[in-house]
Design an enzyme around this catalytic site. Structure first.
Site, PDB file in Angstrom:
ATOM      1  N   GLY A   3      -1.642   1.231  10.099  1.00 53.11           N
ATOM      2  CA  GLY A   3      -2.134   1.658   8.795  1.00 53.11           C
ATOM      3  C   GLY A   3      -3.613   2.000   8.805  1.00 53.11           C
TER       4      GLY A   3
ATOM      5  N   GLY B 243     -16.516  -4.337  11.457  1.00 48.44           N
ATOM      6  CA  GLY B 243     -15.707  -3.924  10.320  1.00 48.44           C
ATOM      7  C   GLY B 243     -16.225  -4.350   8.961  1.00 48.44           C
TER       8      GLY B 243
ATOM      9  N   LYS C 232       0.809  -1.229   0.000  1.00 46.64           N
ATOM     10  CA  LYS C 232       0.000   0.000   0.000  1.00 46.64           C
ATOM     11  C   LYS C 232       0.838   1.273   0.000  1.00 46.64           C
ATOM     12  CE  LYS C 232      -4.361  -1.453   2.098  1.00 46.64           C
ATOM     13  NZ  LYS C 232      -5.362  -1.099   3.117  1.00 46.64           N
TER      14      LYS C 232
ATOM     15  N   GLY D  77      -4.886   2.263  18.661  1.00 51.27           N
ATOM     16  CA  GLY D  77      -3.917   1.776  17.682  1.00 51.27           C
ATOM     17  C   GLY D  77      -3.455   2.894  16.771  1.00 51.27           C
TER      18      GLY D  77
ATOM     19  N   ASP E 139     -10.411   3.427   1.833  1.00 51.33           N
ATOM     20  CA  ASP E 139     -10.672   3.005   3.218  1.00 51.33           C
ATOM     21  C   ASP E 139     -11.378   4.106   4.019  1.00 51.33           C
ATOM     22  OD1 ASP E 139      -9.697   0.428   3.084  1.00 51.33           O
ATOM     23  OD2 ASP E 139      -7.672   0.966   3.722  1.00 51.33           O
TER      24      ASP E 139
HETATM   25  P1  NAP Z   1      -1.122  -2.507  11.562  1.00 49.83           P
HETATM   26  O1  NAP Z   1      -0.659  -1.473  10.600  1.00 49.83           O
HETATM   27  O2  NAP Z   1      -0.222  -3.650  11.896  1.00 49.83           O
HETATM   28  O3  NAP Z   1      -1.486  -1.722  12.931  1.00 49.83           O
HETATM   29  C1  NAP Z   1      -1.904  -2.395  14.086  1.00 49.83           C
HETATM   30  C2  NAP Z   1      -1.887  -1.440  15.268  1.00 49.83           C
HETATM   31  O4  NAP Z   1      -2.354  -2.167  16.406  1.00 49.83           O
HETATM   32  C3  NAP Z   1      -0.500  -0.905  15.620  1.00 49.83           C
HETATM   33  O5  NAP Z   1      -0.593   0.423  16.040  1.00 49.83           O
HETATM   34  C4  NAP Z   1      -0.080  -1.797  16.784  1.00 49.83           C
HETATM   35  O6  NAP Z   1       0.777  -1.178  17.701  1.00 49.83           O
HETATM   36  C5  NAP Z   1      -1.419  -2.025  17.465  1.00 49.83           C
HETATM   37  N1  NAP Z   1      -1.399  -3.242  18.259  1.00 49.83           N
HETATM   38  C6  NAP Z   1      -1.232  -4.501  17.827  1.00 49.83           C
HETATM   39  N2  NAP Z   1      -1.286  -5.350  18.878  1.00 49.83           N
HETATM   40  C7  NAP Z   1      -1.458  -4.599  19.973  1.00 49.83           C
HETATM   41  C8  NAP Z   1      -1.561  -4.882  21.369  1.00 49.83           C
HETATM   42  N3  NAP Z   1      -1.516  -6.143  21.817  1.00 49.83           N
HETATM   43  N4  NAP Z   1      -1.735  -3.865  22.232  1.00 49.83           N
HETATM   44  C9  NAP Z   1      -1.794  -2.583  21.784  1.00 49.83           C
HETATM   45  N5  NAP Z   1      -1.697  -2.246  20.470  1.00 49.83           N
HETATM   46  C10 NAP Z   1      -1.526  -3.243  19.591  1.00 49.83           C
HETATM   47  O7  NAP Z   1      -2.476  -3.161  11.098  1.00 49.83           O
HETATM   48  P2  NAP Z   1      -3.666  -2.447  10.275  1.00 49.83           P
HETATM   49  O8  NAP Z   1      -3.453  -2.667   8.824  1.00 49.83           O
HETATM   50  O9  NAP Z   1      -3.800  -1.069  10.794  1.00 49.83           O
HETATM   51  O10 NAP Z   1      -4.930  -3.353  10.686  1.00 49.83           O
HETATM   52  C11 NAP Z   1      -5.411  -3.328  12.008  1.00 49.83           C
HETATM   53  C12 NAP Z   1      -6.746  -4.075  12.113  1.00 49.83           C
HETATM   54  O11 NAP Z   1      -7.728  -3.414  11.335  1.00 49.83           O
HETATM   55  C13 NAP Z   1      -6.695  -5.525  11.607  1.00 49.83           C
HETATM   56  O12 NAP Z   1      -7.481  -6.309  12.471  1.00 49.83           O
HETATM   57  C14 NAP Z   1      -7.341  -5.445  10.244  1.00 49.83           C
HETATM   58  O13 NAP Z   1      -7.969  -6.656   9.868  1.00 49.83           O
HETATM   59  C15 NAP Z   1      -8.374  -4.347  10.478  1.00 49.83           C
HETATM   60  N6  NAP Z   1      -8.749  -3.649   9.239  1.00 49.83           N
HETATM   61  C16 NAP Z   1     -10.045  -3.714   8.828  1.00 49.83           C
HETATM   62  C17 NAP Z   1     -10.438  -3.055   7.677  1.00 49.83           C
HETATM   63  C18 NAP Z   1     -11.866  -3.120   7.223  1.00 49.83           C
HETATM   64  O14 NAP Z   1     -12.150  -2.815   6.055  1.00 49.83           O
HETATM   65  N7  NAP Z   1     -12.800  -3.472   8.093  1.00 49.83           N
HETATM   66  C19 NAP Z   1      -9.496  -2.319   6.933  1.00 49.83           C
HETATM   67  C20 NAP Z   1      -8.176  -2.256   7.393  1.00 49.83           C
HETATM   68  C21 NAP Z   1      -7.810  -2.928   8.551  1.00 49.83           C
HETATM   69  P3  NAP Z   1       2.338  -0.958  17.406  1.00 49.83           P
HETATM   70  O15 NAP Z   1       2.412   0.057  16.315  1.00 49.83           O
HETATM   71  O16 NAP Z   1       2.873  -0.471  18.716  1.00 49.83           O
HETATM   72  O17 NAP Z   1       2.868  -2.297  16.992  1.00 49.83           O
END
Ligand code: NAP
Length: 307
Positions: free
Chosen positions: A154, A270, A91, A151, A128
């Site tokens: 991304g 979601g 991305k 969080g 998004d």
């Molecule tokens: P990402 O870039 O890896 O970001 C995840 C975030 O969560 C980071 O800030 C991470 O913290 C934090 N995190 C992870 N584990 C944690 C914990 N145990 N305690 C506290 N913070 C924690 O992932 P993403 O792409 O943003 O996706 C995140 C979620 O959104 C996923 O479940 C994904 O499936 C969902 N999502 C859904 C849609 C939709 O269309 N519904 C679209 C996009 C994403 P650190 O930075 O400190 O590691």
């Protein structure tokens, strides 16, 4: 279900009871690139919509290793691919390969939808944000309201852009890593919401202020379905008239949303964001209204096994 054109038998061979589509020499190509790509749900909803509309398109999963990204994009131009979605890990990496990037995608720093311009170059945006705000009411006045985003990854970037677009008075982003939070806030130019970042330990102060609280972490996602980003004690601080929004769509509902519902709060999962970001992308490619209900239903059917 897709089936393949057979000279001797031009019959669609799809699974009984599902939509069928014949691929011909004229079928136009769309797809999604990622690495891995096997788990993408996008082919399901896009092909369901294409079949419903009776259009001669097909939407394919396109596995692209990061080392091959540039070659793949050149190849897509060579075979006249009409457009494609982008998922992890491309991305951000794709940005230098796209000639025209929308202001939204620039602000978020990531592209999830690409199409060919009339001059044959690639243009990209990020749908998004549209996906995120769709289940929230556009015509509501959010200017006196506070959003709390759990969080800072991304998805949180699209959520913050969405909160700004909706005009939230304040948007707090809560993370566990102070350095990443500092980088997060520094990465925005200007925003139509007051953006503040806080570490996780400040949550007890923030939760009571939240009219909308959004989980953008993967905590609680299948198979870790008993986990929640908030303890029961923290959730007890949530206003009963708040909205709890979890970006996770497996399971539906998550533990976080179950806790919020027990508080009397409104729960949003979601799935709608997933559907609406896809519908926004398909609308760009097809330049016509798309059957959002069909896209939603196709995903609901597919995801029902995660209950
Ligand atoms: P990402 O870039 O890896 O970001 C995840 C975030 O969560 C980071 O800030 C991470 O913290 C934090 N995190 C992870 N584990 C944690 C914990 N145990 N305690 C506290 N913070 C924690 O992932 P993403 O792409 O943003 O996706 C995140 C979620 O959104 C996923 O479940 C994904 O499936 C969902 N999502 C859904 C849609 C939709 O269309 N519904 C679209 C996009 C994403 P650190 O930075 O400190 O590691």
């Amino acid at each position: 279900m897709l089936s393949y054109f057979n000279n001797s038998n031009e019959q669609a061979l799809g699974t009984a009871g599902s939509m069928s589509q014949i691929i011909t020499g004229k079928t136009k190509l769309l797809g999604v690139i990622g690495h891995p790509i096997e788990h993408s749900l996008s082919p399901i909803m896009h092909n369901a919509a294409i079949a419903h509309l009776g259009l001669d398109y097909v939407y394919l999963p396109l596995p692209v290793h990061p080392d091959n990204l540039q070659a793949a994009i050149s190849g897509f131009a060579a075979i006249d691919l009409g457009g494609f979605n982008i998922t992890i890990p491309h991305k951000q990496a794709i940005k230098p390969l796209i000639a025209e990037i929308s202001p939204t995608a620039k602000a978020i720093g990531a592209i999830n939808t690409v199409w060919r311009t009339s001059s044959g170059t690639w243009a990209g945006t990020n749908t998004d944000v549209e996906g995120f705000i769709a289940p929230l009411h556009y015509n509501q006045d959010w200017s006196q309201k506070t959003a709390v985003v759990l969080g800072n990854g991304g998805a949180a970037r699209a959520v913050v852009a969405g909160c700004a677009q909706l005009g939230f008075g304040e948007t707090y982003v809560v993370g566990r890593n102070a350095t990443k939070l500092a980088e997060f806030i520094a990465s925005w130019d200007s925003l139509a919401t007051k953006l503040l970042v806080r570490t996780w330990d400040k949550l007890p102060l923030l939760i009571p202020q939240a009219q909308v609280i959004i989980n953008t972490t993967p905590i609680g996602m299948y198979p870790n379905v008993t986990q929640s980003p908030l303890s029961d004690e923290e959730m007890a601080l949530l206003r009963a008239d708040a909205i709890a929004y979890d970006l996770i769509y497996t399971p539906r509902p998550t533990k976080f949303l179950q806790q919020a519902k027990a508080r009397g709060a409104t729960a949003i999962d979601g799935l709608e964001m997933l559907v609406q970001q896809g519908a926004a992308a398909l609308t760009i490619w097809l330049q016509q209204p798309v059957p959002v209900d069909i896209m939603r239903q196709s995903l609901q059917n597919h995801l029902s096994k995660y209950k």
